[in-house]
Design a protein around this motif. Structure first.
Motif, PDB file in Angstrom:
ATOM      1  N   SER A 140      11.031  -2.969  -2.340  1.00  0.00           N
ATOM      2  CA  SER A 140      10.942  -2.710  -0.640  1.00  0.00           C
ATOM      3  C   SER A 140      10.408  -1.143  -0.639  1.00  0.00           C
ATOM      4  CB  SER A 140      12.234  -2.768  -0.375  1.00  0.00           C
ATOM      5  OG  SER A 140      13.095  -1.835  -0.781  1.00  0.00           O
ATOM      6  N   SER A 197      13.341  -5.061  -5.860  1.00  0.00           N
ATOM      7  CA  SER A 197      13.060  -5.902  -4.674  1.00  0.00           C
ATOM      8  C   SER A 197      11.532  -5.341  -3.962  1.00  0.00           C
ATOM      9  CB  SER A 197      13.979  -5.564  -3.668  1.00  0.00           C
ATOM     10  OG  SER A 197      13.776  -4.347  -3.008  1.00  0.00           O
ATOM     11  N   ALA A 201       3.334  -3.032  -2.411  1.00  0.00           N
ATOM     12  CA  ALA A 201       3.793  -3.987  -1.335  1.00  0.00           C
ATOM     13  C   ALA A 201       3.263  -3.169   0.005  1.00  0.00           C
ATOM     14  CB  ALA A 201       5.246  -4.171  -1.139  1.00  0.00           C
ATOM     15  N   SER A 255       6.794  -1.019  -4.924  1.00  0.00           N
ATOM     16  CA  SER A 255       6.840  -0.857  -3.309  1.00  0.00           C
ATOM     17  C   SER A 255       5.649  -0.495  -2.792  1.00  0.00           C
ATOM     18  CB  SER A 255       8.174  -0.099  -2.927  1.00  0.00           C
ATOM     19  OG  SER A 255       8.106   1.197  -3.547  1.00  0.00           O
ATOM     20  N   TRP A 301      12.460   1.351   0.044  1.00  0.00           N
ATOM     21  CA  TRP A 301      13.377   2.097  -0.396  1.00  0.00           C
ATOM     22  C   TRP A 301      13.555   2.388  -1.810  1.00  0.00           C
ATOM     23  CZ3 TRP A 301      16.552   4.291   2.973  1.00  0.00           C
ATOM     24  CH2 TRP A 301      16.434   3.754   4.370  1.00  0.00           C
ATOM     25  N   SER A 302      12.404   1.972  -2.433  1.00  0.00           N
ATOM     26  CA  SER A 302      12.718   2.053  -3.967  1.00  0.00           C
ATOM     27  C   SER A 302      13.038   3.698  -4.507  1.00  0.00           C
ATOM     28  CB  SER A 302      11.212   1.589  -4.607  1.00  0.00           C
ATOM     29  OG  SER A 302      10.289   2.605  -4.036  1.00  0.00           O
TER      30      SER A 302
END
Ligand SMILES: Nc1ncnc2c1ncn2[C@@H]1O[C@H](COP(=O)(O)OP(=O)(O)OP(=O)(O)O)[C@@H](O)[C@H]1O
Ligand SMILES: [Mg+2]
Lengths: 742, 243
Positions: free
Chosen positions: A310, A308, A691, A688, A312-313
């Motif tokens: 995010s 995803s 991102a 991430s 939280w990777s």
């Protein structure tokens, strides 16, 4: 207690095993402590650096984004009311280009929070010097990486320690059964084991903490020694209480728990069952549907998080390691079967034996596979994180325009006069300027005072670049502005000063600053502020024009020379000629030209990234230790079996090779699984990071093929190396002695 | 006066495994042994002799039936009480020795006493005496791996005797010994036992060993096929099935 002697006797009798267990604990705890202690120290240093010597005054300028509004007087009023702000003063025309809003913070106020409050109240702005918010964001990325390593090492340490103890406990099921048969109570049996576990994990944890602190000190000194991310971080290496507690808890609790539970289980079975049971076969019933289902679910969750992109990777990556641990007992047999034809071709005579031995104790093989997987996966993941950064830095550096400039420095000893003469006589030299330095004093503190040859102004590009990069941080000096300020510097006693000096004296642009010089105290008008971080010169800096400098500082050292050439192609050649003629080991001369500059930038990046490699190694070493441990235990456990083999005709060389081939087989499987896990984790973390726009990395695999090759060759070589000791032990066994072994 | 009943077994059954692979090693065995008796348990290999002894010694739990030792019903005892019984009242001699490889012979022998909270030095002294009684004084500080099979067996016997148990359960105590030494050992066990009115149950294939017993129980396929109380040694020799 009466049984302590028995615990002690066991430790002494199986000294090799005890030593291996101890090593596992020491490394587990050391890694755990170091990986968790470093982030705190780095964080503290980054905060100190971002805020300067004293973080109570911050100057704001109009922001640089499209939605930024010019600063206005009413914003000062709006900011004054905020908590953490003692005073806010609007200074129209404080610099030739900008209005300034100066904030004075109440002492001890949390700077980042205060700035966020201000931003909410008045909108976008930029901060003079390094923006604490940005500094901390970059630091947060670093922090997240550290935390990732910390968590992985926590997992690894706990895993390694519990596996080692569990193996030891299972192995002794029979002894426990005997003890129970002659009348030991469950409690006594459990205590016996807990005492032994406590002895080992106590000593191991203490050793691990010492080694971990050593690791942390070495790593932090490495970090301090380079200008990491442009901020020179410094600071002590304090003991880190949370990391200390975590390491103590894991070292002691995991050790004791891993000794306690199997002992309790053994204590609960009827004595006879415990005596009869084959220690290694029993626990493999553990590969239950529940375990498989759990492994599958954890894998799915971690993949979902990782893909995803995010923030939280890191957590996703950690979960993937956990699922590798859960699934490896189930994955091992099919993987081993898949590799069998390959190994059968390479080692036709040994493969059957190795497979029989390994699959008879699949649980033990699976734990080795897990530790190897984690170790290799971390190496792959780090390669995937690091190599995109190095590649992009290299590309950026190589894309820079070729330069015509050359700088020659001899900070300590000064330049020889002959060098100056030599340079000035070269026909390719278009212009040159001399750099002097001397020590002055401001507010009782030493200040480094440096001269600027204003006659050449912006023609000296490399010097301009210094100003440009620092100006970019100061957020208000562009190239033209820099040129204007430098041109105006000789106009009376004017100075460009560093932020640190500004903070020390309280002087801003337009204010006067007093410096003690050999010719008495002089007053200079501040023409501009620049960021502090120019590695050669230290924190408190004042730049004066050359005529003013020479008039005020009679004790100057000629420390450098800026040289502008008529064509860029000469730079490298002249630099090396100067070095050859004038540089000596006692009085070295640093040549700073385009090539050197590029090398330094790339080198800085690589050094910075090497910290991650060291971290990965720190976690990978224990995994090799895990391999050593299982192989050694395999040999010890199979002593009788090896005796039988030898009795029916296997020779020493075959026995030795058998152990090595087993290590190679486990290493190969670890590489395959670790490669898959590592690539996935690095993909997720890169995605991430991209991102978050924290570093200029693109999402992607990022692991170069050469990295895989190096890891595969190195991993297999290390596996074989690690197996040499147990292999030798196996080969040296005397047949009769081995057969007698219980 | 009726002798005290030391062992009472009723309907003792032990089934290994479950479902199709279930195998009943011991089937509805009942017997009673009085204080001071010496009982030999015989029978072909696999007939359930070891299983019976293990159940009586509280090393294994029965599938059905009950065992009473000196009035205490084993099924009712919790682990603490059962362990205490094992280390104070029952001396078990294993077919496969089961010594702790980490300990010396003397320490192995002292272990039940140490587990019972007796001072280590006292325990080791007592262990030394019993080892001397089984003729191993000069091997007392050897580890089991450095001892011959027969020597290990004697350490196992010493460990069972050191607690002066009310009941000695011996599973082929002479299996690893030549018949001369085997005779010596049995004589020794008997000698030590009669002095204290200890009860002995021993499993053996050896007629000369069984001949020491005044009662011979024959097992076959998990059941008692006969149970002879004998009056003389000659009767004992005759009672042993030949071959
Ligand atoms: N743990 C076990 N699981 C399954 N079957 C078992 C187990 N232990 C024993 N048996 C079976 O129970 C039967 C009785 O075993 P036991 O050891 O009591 O025989 P035994 O009379 O002592 O024989 P031997 O004279 O050879 O020692 C045997 O057929 C054996 O195969
Ligand atoms: Mg038997």
């Amino acid at each position: 207690m009466n049984l302590i002697f028995l615990a002690w006797r066991y430790l002494m009798l199986r000294r090799t095993r005890a030593a291996l267990t101890l090593l596992a604990i020491v490394f587990g705890v050391a890694t755990l402590y170091a990986a968790n202690a470093m982030p705190g120290a780095v964080q503290a240093a980054a905060e100190r650096t971002a805020l300067g010597a004293d973080g109570t005054t911050i100057r704001l300028f109009q922001g640089t984004t499209g939605r930024s509004e010019p600063l206005r007087a009413d914003m000062a009023a709006a900011a004054t009311g905020l908590s953490g702000i003692e005073a806010a003063i609007f200074e129209p025309g404080a610099t030739p280009y900008d209005d300034v809003l100066t904030l004075r913070l109440t002492s001890g106020a949390p700077v980042v929070e205060v700035l966020e409050r201000v931003e909410a109240a008045i909108g976008d702005f930029s901060v003079q010097g390094i923006d604490p918010r940005r500094a901390l964001l970059q630091n947060q990325v670093l922090q997240a990486l550290f935390n990732f390593f910390g968590a992985v090492s926590l997992f690894m340490g706990a895993f390694l320690i519990s596996v080692t103890f569990r193996t030891a406990a299972l192995e002794r099921r029979r002894d426990l059964g005997i003890l129970r048969a002659i009348g030991a109570e469950q409690g006594q049996v459990v205590r016996l084991f807990t005492v032994e576990a406590l002895l080992l994990s106590g000593v191991g944890t203490a050793g691990g903490l010492a080694l971990g602190q050593g690791f942390a000190v070495a790593m932090l000194n490495l970090i301090w020694s380079m200008s990491f991310h442009m901020y020179p971080l410094t600071g002590g290496v304090p003991l880190h209480p949370p990391a200390l507690i975590a390491a103590l808890a894991v070292g002691l609790l995991v050790g004791v728990a891993a000794g306690y539970f199997p002992a309790r289980a053994a204590g609960k079975t009827a004595p006879l069952d415990a005596i009869r049971q084959d220690a290694n076969d029993a626990p493999f019933h553990d590969v239950t549907a529940l375990r498989l289902a759990l492994g599958g679910i954890v894998t799915l969750i971690s993949l979902a998080i990782l893909l995803s992109g995010s923030a939280w990777s890191g957590v996703g990556g950690l979960l993937l390691f956990v699922s590798a641990a859960l699934l490896s007992p189930a994955l091992l047999p099919p993987m081993a079967r898949g590799l069998r034809p390959f190994f059968a071709r390479l080692f036709p005579r040994l493969t059957d034996l190795v497979y029989a031995g390994m699959l008879r104790h699949p649980w033990r093989a699976a734990t080795t596979l897990t530790t190897l997987t984690i170790g290799f996966a971390l190496c792959v993941a780090v390669m995937g994180l690091v190599s995109p950064v190095i590649i992009s830095t290299t590309q950026r550096v190589n894309a820079l325009d070729p330069e015509r400039d050359l700088a020659v420095y001899a900070w300590e000893h000064g330049l020889p006069a002959a060098l100056v003469e030599y340079v000035r006589n070269r026909s390719e030299v278009d212009a040159s300027s001399l750099l002097y330095r001397a020590l002055g004093t401001a507010s009782g503190q030493p200040v480094q005072v440096v001269s600027i040859d204003t006659r050449y102004g912006t023609r000296l590009q490399s010097f301009n670049r210094l100003l440009e990069t620092t100006a970019a941080d100061a957020a208000y000096l562009d190239a033209d502005a820099a040129a204007q300020i430098i041109d105006g510097l000789a106009d009376g006693r004017r100075a460009i000063i560093s932020l640190a000096l500004s903070l020390l004296t309280g002087a801003g642009v337009g204010d006067a600053i007093a410096l003690d010089t050999p010719t008495g105290t002089q007053s200079y008008v501040v023409a501009a502020l620049i960021s502090d971080f120019y590695p050669e010169t230290g924190d408190r800096l004042a730049y004066l024009s050359e005529p003013v400098f020479l008039a005020d500082f009679s004790d100057a050292t000629l420390y450098g020379m800026h040289i502008s050439l008529s064509a860029p192609v000469y730079a490298e050649g002249i630099g090396s000629q100067i070095a050859a003629q004038f540089s000596t080991p006692e009085q070295p001369i640093t040549i700073s030209d385009e090539v050197a500059l590029r090398e330094r930038m790339i080198g800085d990046t690589q050094r910075g990234m090497s910290i991650l490699y060291v971290l990965a190694l720190m976690v990978a070493i224990p995994s090799l230790l895990g391999l050593l441990n299982t192989l050694a235990i395999a040999v010890l456990e199979r002593t009788r079996e090896i005796g039988v083999l030898r009795a029916v005709g296997a020779d020493r060389a075959q026995t030795r090779r058998m152990v090595i081939v087993e290590a190679l087989l486990l290493g190969t499987m670890g590489l395959i699984l670790g490669g898959l896990v590592g690539v996935t984790v690095s993909y997720g973390i890169n995605a991430s990071l991209a991102a978050l726009q924290a570093v200029d990395a693109a999402p992607g695999i990022g692991v170069p093929l050469s990295g895989f090759v190096i890891l595969a060759v190195g991993g297999l070589a290390l596996s074989a190396l690690v197996s040499l000791l147990p292999a030798r032990r196996a080969a040296r066994l005397e047949v009769v002695a081995a057969l007698r072994c219980e | 006066m009726q002798a005290k009943e030391i062992v009472r077994v009723e309907g003792l059954t032990r089934t290994y495994g479950s479902g199709e692979t279930a195998f009943t090693a011991l089937n509805q065995v009942s017997l009673s042994v009085s204080q001071g008796e010496m009982v030999a348990v015989m029978g072909p290999s696999g007939s359930g002799k070891s299983t019976l002894l293990h159940l009586i010694g509280g090393l294994d739990r029965p599938t059905a039936g009950s065992v009473q030792i000196d009035g205490a019903l084993l099924n009712d005892l919790n682990d603490k009480a059962l362990s205490a019984l094992r280390r104070r009242r029952i001396g078990f001699i294993f077919q496969t020795y089961n010594l702790l490889p980490a300990l010396t012979a003397r320490e192995n022998v002292a272990m039940p006493l140490i587990l019972d909270g007796i001072r280590r030095s006292t325990a080791l002294d007592r262990a030394g005496e019993v080892l001397a009684a089984v003729g191993l004084q000069d091997r007392a500080d050897y580890r089991p791996t450095a001892l011959s099979g027969g020597q290990q067996q004697r350490v196992g016997i010493a460990r069972a005797l050191v607690i002066q148990p009310a009941l000695i359960l011996a599973d082929e105590p002479t299996g690893a010994l030549d018949s001369e030494t085997g005779q010596d050992i049995i004589r020794l066990i008997r000698q030590l036992a009669t002095r204290q009115r200890q009860t002995i149950m021993l499993v053996t294939h050896d007629a000369r060993v069984a001949a020491h017993a005044a009662r011979i129980i024959n097992l076959k396929d998990g059941s008692i096929v006969d149970d002879n109380r004998l009056k003389s040694r000659q009767e004992a020799y005759d009672a042993v099935p030949v071959g």
